[in-house]
Design an enzyme around this catalytic site. Structure first.
Site, short mmCIF file in Angstrom:
data_model
loop_
_atom_site.label_atom_id
_atom_site.label_comp_id
_atom_site.label_asym_id
_atom_site.label_seq_id
_atom_site.Cartn_x
_atom_site.Cartn_y
_atom_site.Cartn_z
N HIS B 55 -5.10 -5.29 3.20
CA HIS B 55 -3.80 -5.90 2.91
C HIS B 55 -3.76 -7.25 3.66
O HIS B 55 -4.50 -7.45 4.63
CB HIS B 55 -2.66 -5.00 3.38
CG HIS B 55 -2.40 -3.83 2.46
ND1 HIS B 55 -1.23 -3.10 2.49
CD2 HIS B 55 -3.18 -3.30 1.49
CE1 HIS B 55 -1.30 -2.14 1.57
NE2 HIS B 55 -2.47 -2.23 0.96
N GLU B 57 -1.70 -8.57 5.75
CA GLU B 57 -1.39 -8.50 7.18
C GLU B 57 -2.60 -8.06 7.99
O GLU B 57 -2.90 -8.58 9.06
CB GLU B 57 -0.26 -7.49 7.45
CG GLU B 57 1.05 -7.78 6.74
CD GLU B 57 1.16 -7.06 5.40
OE1 GLU B 57 0.19 -7.07 4.61
OE2 GLU B 57 2.23 -6.49 5.14
N CYS B 85 4.02 -2.44 4.54
CA CYS B 85 3.96 -1.00 4.30
C CYS B 85 3.76 -0.29 5.64
O CYS B 85 3.63 -0.93 6.69
CB CYS B 85 2.81 -0.67 3.36
SG CYS B 85 1.17 -0.89 4.11
#
Lengths: 151, 151
Positions: B55, B57, B85
């Site tokens: 992801h 991040e 998330c």
């Protein structure tokens, strides 16, 4: 005390945890298994690897996904010595792990049966079957020994 | 509609999100900033990288930690186009990110203001300051456009 014989995969995860301790890292280990075959192993290593995401589960999942050439580990099991944290529970969901087996529960940092309970929210797009308490005594002993030495 | 001028770092995160879309990945981007300097950037890429943890991040945090040679990103900000998330919120906590700025909220997969609300449990050992809604229109437009094309 262990309430049933330690399954081979949890024994492997515990061996990974011991390797982590020898490297000066918090002793947590994990194994990804598919159809009875060990696909990948991982151990905690954020300090030496300069990587805050280097938890045992993440290492094992990333390695297994590389081996399968697929971000989704369909039909795979993850065996890990400690209850996963929120980060790792999220990764387990993203990886579509079918079954999660873990050793000790972690009231201080866990996010499966404690805290954020990541799998229990509708925002969690995949929920593995979860089996807890397998090898919990061995796992907790390793962690206690590690932190005792460091005090 | 954006309610205030788009900060430079969110513009960079949105550029990363556009790169993800061009690669056929869900358009989400992130930037790690320390003392006004962009340390690392990341974009979503689980499919092409065969990595369910890829992801935006996580990519930005791992790159920044490599650059700093430290698993802890003390004093760093993370700018990301979508509400993190559970996996990414957990990584943000482990990385000790000081301030989190995100664009659109994500009722379907978010774990900051939605779902698992990872930072709100005592099991979360570090809580960043959180600023939401910066560049949310641009971020949501990118996501809508991406999924519209794929239908």
């Amino acid at each position: 005390m262990t309430r049933w014989p330690l399954p081979e995969y949890m024994a492997l995860a515990l061996a990974q945890a011991r390797e982590a301790a020898q490297a000066g890292e918090v002793p947590i280990g994990a194994v990804v298994v598919k159809e009875g075959r060990v696909l990948a192993q991982g151990r905690n290593g954020p300090r030496e690897r300069h990587d805050p995401t280097s938890h045992a589960e993440i290492e094992a999942i990333r390695a297994a996904a590389r081996i399968l050439g697929n971000e989704r580990l369909e039909g795979c099991e993850l065996w890990v010595t400690l209850e996963p944290c929120a980060m790792c529970a999220g990764a387990i969901a993203h990886a579509r792990i079918a079954r999660l087996y873990y050793g000790a529960s972690d009231p201080k940092g866990g996010a499966v049966e404690n805290g954020a309970r990541v799998f229990e929210h509708p925002q969690c797009l995949h929920r593995p079957e979860v089996y807890a308490g397998i090898g919990e005594a061995e796992s907790a002993d390793l962690l206690r020994g590690f932190f005792r030495e460091r005090r």
